[in-house]
Design a protein around this motif. Structure first.
Motif, mmCIF file in Angstrom:
data_model
loop_
_atom_site.group_PDB
_atom_site.id
_atom_site.type_symbol
_atom_site.label_atom_id
_atom_site.label_comp_id
_atom_site.label_asym_id
_atom_site.label_seq_id
_atom_site.Cartn_x
_atom_site.Cartn_y
_atom_site.Cartn_z
ATOM 1 N N SER A 1 0.838 -1.206 0.000
ATOM 2 C CA SER A 1 0.000 0.000 0.000
ATOM 3 C C SER A 1 0.868 1.248 0.000
ATOM 4 O O SER A 1 2.018 1.232 0.472
ATOM 5 C CB SER A 1 -0.897 0.018 1.251
ATOM 6 N N ARG A 31 -9.738 -0.843 -4.497
ATOM 7 C CA ARG A 31 -8.349 -0.834 -4.035
ATOM 8 C C ARG A 31 -7.886 0.578 -3.673
ATOM 9 O O ARG A 31 -7.106 0.747 -2.732
ATOM 10 C CB ARG A 31 -7.417 -1.402 -5.124
ATOM 11 N N GLN A 59 -5.373 6.836 -1.109
ATOM 12 C CA GLN A 59 -4.928 5.604 -0.456
ATOM 13 C C GLN A 59 -4.972 4.481 -1.476
ATOM 14 O O GLN A 59 -6.026 4.201 -2.044
ATOM 15 C CB GLN A 59 -5.833 5.284 0.732
ATOM 16 N N ASN A 79 -4.243 0.558 -2.064
ATOM 17 C CA ASN A 79 -4.005 -0.749 -1.463
ATOM 18 C C ASN A 79 -3.912 -1.812 -2.536
ATOM 19 O O ASN A 79 -4.338 -1.607 -3.677
ATOM 20 C CB ASN A 79 -5.138 -1.091 -0.497
ATOM 21 N N SER A 80 -3.360 -2.947 -2.169
ATOM 22 C CA SER A 80 -3.240 -4.089 -3.091
ATOM 23 C C SER A 80 -2.672 -3.647 -4.437
ATOM 24 O O SER A 80 -3.219 -3.968 -5.494
ATOM 25 C CB SER A 80 -4.618 -4.748 -3.293
#
Length: 121
Positions: free
Chosen positions: A17, A63, A78, A80-81
């Motif tokens: 991340s 994500r 943000q 993520n993944s």
């Protein structure tokens, strides 16, 4: 005139991340775009002036999340993944005084310097 200062890019591995930040000198509708080598700049996410509305591109939905802190005139992305295909230079953009969300890059007036995000497999 609006100045945008970006931070938060870097080199990460797939599945990691990152959080990008963009601070504006003036309250604006904000957006995040990215541009990979050899590709056109594409919309990633946008948020309205007061943060009440937000959109995320389908390719990163689930994500990536866009949010803001009005008190700091800062917008966050943000991520993520992360996947290798997310590798790109990420830009924030601002449209002062606009109340909605803008998906088209040409409608934004001001741009950040860009921050590199590299995701290794």
């Amino acid at each position: 005139q609006v100045q945008l200062v970006e931070s938060g890019g870097g080199l990460v591995q797939a599945g990691d991340s990152l959080r990008l930040s963009c601070t504006a000198s003036r309250t604006s509708a904000m957006g995040w775009f990215r541009q990979a080598p050899g590709k056109q700049r594409e919309f990633v996410a946008g948020i309205s002036w007061r943060g009440g509305s937000r959109e995320v591109e389908d390719s990163v939905k689930g994500r990536f999340t866009i949010s803001n802190d009005n008190a700091k005139n800062t917008v966050y992305l943000q991520m993520n993944s992360l996947k290798p295909e997310d590798t790109a230079v990420y830009y924030c953009a601002a449209k002062p005084g606009f109340l909605g969300i803008l998906r088209e890059s040409w409608k934004y007036e001001y741009w950040g310097q860009g921050t590199q995000v590299t995701v290794s497999s």
